[in-house]
Motif scaffolding. Sequence first.
Motif, mmCIF file in Angstrom:
data_model
loop_
_atom_site.group_PDB
_atom_site.id
_atom_site.type_symbol
_atom_site.label_atom_id
_atom_site.label_comp_id
_atom_site.label_asym_id
_atom_site.label_seq_id
_atom_site.Cartn_x
_atom_site.Cartn_y
_atom_site.Cartn_z
ATOM 1 N N LEU A 132 88.771 75.509 57.015
ATOM 2 C CA LEU A 132 89.453 74.759 55.952
ATOM 3 C C LEU A 132 89.877 74.442 55.451
ATOM 4 C CD1 LEU A 132 86.480 73.557 53.184
ATOM 5 C CD2 LEU A 132 86.540 72.118 55.810
ATOM 6 N N PHE A 226 89.432 68.762 59.709
ATOM 7 C CA PHE A 226 88.876 69.027 58.938
ATOM 8 C C PHE A 226 89.663 69.728 57.519
ATOM 9 C CE2 PHE A 226 85.025 67.112 60.258
ATOM 10 C CZ PHE A 226 85.320 67.704 61.762
ATOM 11 N N ASN A 228 90.866 68.049 54.433
ATOM 12 C CA ASN A 228 90.732 67.782 52.899
ATOM 13 C C ASN A 228 88.920 67.379 52.977
ATOM 14 O OD1 ASN A 228 89.956 65.614 54.873
ATOM 15 N ND2 ASN A 228 91.290 64.067 53.504
ATOM 16 N N VAL A 229 88.779 68.105 53.301
ATOM 17 C CA VAL A 229 86.650 68.278 53.495
ATOM 18 C C VAL A 229 86.223 68.567 51.620
ATOM 19 C CG1 VAL A 229 84.938 69.120 53.928
ATOM 20 C CG2 VAL A 229 86.047 68.681 55.861
#
Lengths: 230, 671
Positions: A132, A226, A228-229
């Motif tokens: 991330l 992905f 800002n998961v």
Amino acid sequence: MNLEGLEMIAVLIVIVLFVKLLEQFGLIEAGLEDSVEDEMEMATVRHRPEALELLEAQSKFTKKELQILYRGFKNECPSGVVNEETFKEIYSQFFPQGDSTTYAHFLFNAFDTDHNGSVSFEDFVMGLSILLRGTVQEKLNWAFNLYDINKDGYITKEEMLDIMKAIYDMMGKCTYPVLKEDAPSRQHVETFFQKMDKNKDGVVTIDEFIESCQKDENIMRSMQLFENVI
Amino acid sequence: MAAGVATWLPFARAAAVGWLPLAQQPLPAAPQGCEARSDEVLVVNVSGRRFQTWKNTLDRYPDTLLGSSEKEFFFDPDSGEYFFDRDPDLFRHVLNFYRTGRLHCPRQECIQAFDEELAFYGIVPELIGDCCLEEYRDRKKENAERLAEDEEAELGGPGGAGADWALPPGSPFRQRLWRAFENPHTSTMALVFYYVTGFFIAVSVIANVVETIPCAAGGRAGWREEPCGDRFPLAFFCMDTACVLIFTGEYLLRLFAAPSRGRFLRSVMSLIDAVAILPYYIGLFVPKNDDLSGAFVTLRVFRVFRIFKFSRHSQGLRILGYTLKSCASELGFLLFSLTMAIIIFATVMFYAEKGTSKTNFTSIPAAFWYTIVTMTTLGYGDMVPSTIAGKIFGSICSLSGVLVIALPVPVIVSNFSRIYHQNQRADKRRAQQKVRLARIRMAKSGTTTAFLQYKRNRGLEDQDGAERPALSTRSSSAFEQQHHHLLHCLEKTTSHEFTDESTFSEALGVISLGGQTSRSTSVSSQAVIGTSTRASSLISSCCPRQNKQRRAIRLANSTASVSRGSMQELDTLAGHHSPGPQSSRASLNAKTHDTLTLNCDSQDLVAAIISIPTPPANTPDESRPRSPASDRGEGPGRPSSGSSSSSRGALRNSSLGPSYLLHNAVKISSL
């Protein structure tokens, strides 16, 4: 003594019953060695993660994010580690139509960096940190690690085939267009190798992989997906 | 969606990075609107007990009250917390559900209360964890059964044995006969018949038994004894004939009265009846032939089935039979395992004893007898093993026999105990039902009385503006005032008025029978019912709005009347003085015939009764709703307001009152 057949059987039965009785009373201890081991296995494994500051330094998450992550993790796995069975169960909840066990197995191996059969919180956090918050290079590295099943630095066609089949298994049966036996995954592998294998030696190395991916616009663009998961 | 899934979703999404290099098509954009996860602690105040939890915990289940925006309705901005006025003990379980993802059912709480809490918080009961699911289901089923029994007993149970209320007088003879057969307590004739049949069953069985006792030997036969049946054949034949005649008559009557003849013919009791009387008839019509005498003797055995006729008379026997039926599977299992064990041990014993000479174990079936006798620990001793092996296996056989037989017995016993207690409970409930209904009726009548009084108060204020009656200071709460105002509005809307029962029944009598006879019928019908009712109906019907004094006294006595009515009613019920209709009428009327003298003398009576038709003529409805089914179409009685219909049994009873009264009134007027 002249014992006939049935009488012998009868006497045998009596002796067996007698031995069992003695065992019950604890006078004879048969199978002593197994019991201790059984006891040991009964005790659950517990694991405590590193200190919060250490993890913060090692990963790219803030303290608050780590707190949230750990609370969720500890809630699901009070013992502190995730074993492969649980991993597979969790993953199968997200993909109910297909069979995600194979892919989950590969994923587990990718997360379990120290290969001790269980994913601890540190492994979890490190993996997530790369995925991330890592650089494109790190992400591609991680992906390569995932595809390289035996971790020897080369992706062979068989490995790629396994991975592809695992991914297609997750789709399940009800797809459009209908998935025939092996053809789609084979085709996909061929395409992949054509794109990635520069020197056509039948295997893909880490440099070839990173280089080819960096040239592909689609892949680069989707790397930001992905972020800002969490 | 389980809690775990929500927690792991970010991880699964992150792992999707692994697909990126393989994607053949460009991947879609990620959904926006997921703000940074800022976790905060929420305070939930449930009846004073504060629970604190992370916001994320509650967000795990977005389709419940606490997980959705519905909880904002309960937010108190002054204190910054969510306030729920519910049970804090049960809320603990609800909150634990959010925390752990598993809903547990508390063992010491009422299952109904727990269900209600779940419904309030929007949680489906199916989410109860496996550990508690079994028990939850069992308790819920038990509750539902009990409530169903309650309702059945209340309604009187269609054709059930629990119904004690009398049939309406107009029902056909066949129905009454069936009723008398099924429930002997309804009338004296039925009771007499019940005891007579019971007596004859006993006589018949005893005669069968005594028939075979050896009487003193007759002189001409020497020292040979013969059974009494052969010594006094005529006497026994006469007794048998009498019993069979009675049983045949009973069977035919039951067949005639049965609502569904096919079902009756197939039922167990009728089969037993038939089997009990058939041997006699067969014996009558078959000539005394030597060839057939053997068959004839066999038939006599069936006479013993008469003893099963006692199950109509004894509840315990019925319970036993029902238990055995419900434990059929356990009994089957017992039988099967016993058979297996018998075969195994018989074989072993046979082969063990084969070598011995002069042995009793001549074949395996012969060894069956030994095995059965040993396993059930009877041990007659007619067959005994002599070899060592035989003895060893024989002892193993007896030990295992004890075990195999002991296993299913607790199951059967617990089944029996459950059914027995259920029956006890049903009996107790039936006894308490009447008292309960009476209390409910009294409460309802209290409301009606209060409303009528409120109207009179308003009437008072309307008529004489300046004068305030001193006795209308019975302070009613704000709730009562508003409730009465509401009823008043309804009256004005429908331009009908609420009246009380006696006025309504009077109106019925007046309207359907004409003005002239109404006086006599109402008076005479009141005489039929009893002086108490008469006095009370006079009191309520006379002195309408003309005499202030009587009104005042009535106001004062209405409170007394309610309490007295209840006492009287309970006494009436306890003493079984009158069937349903009468007691219900009396409930509303003040039975203060002892202390309250008749306020109105005969003059007033005439005036009052003549003045009755005017107000209620247009308003022939009752404050209590009546089920249209029980209204036999006599007179206008359709209610325009249907407030509550909870205790339908009570209402049915009470609504039978006017029609019953009317029936009587009609009979009297035709004299």
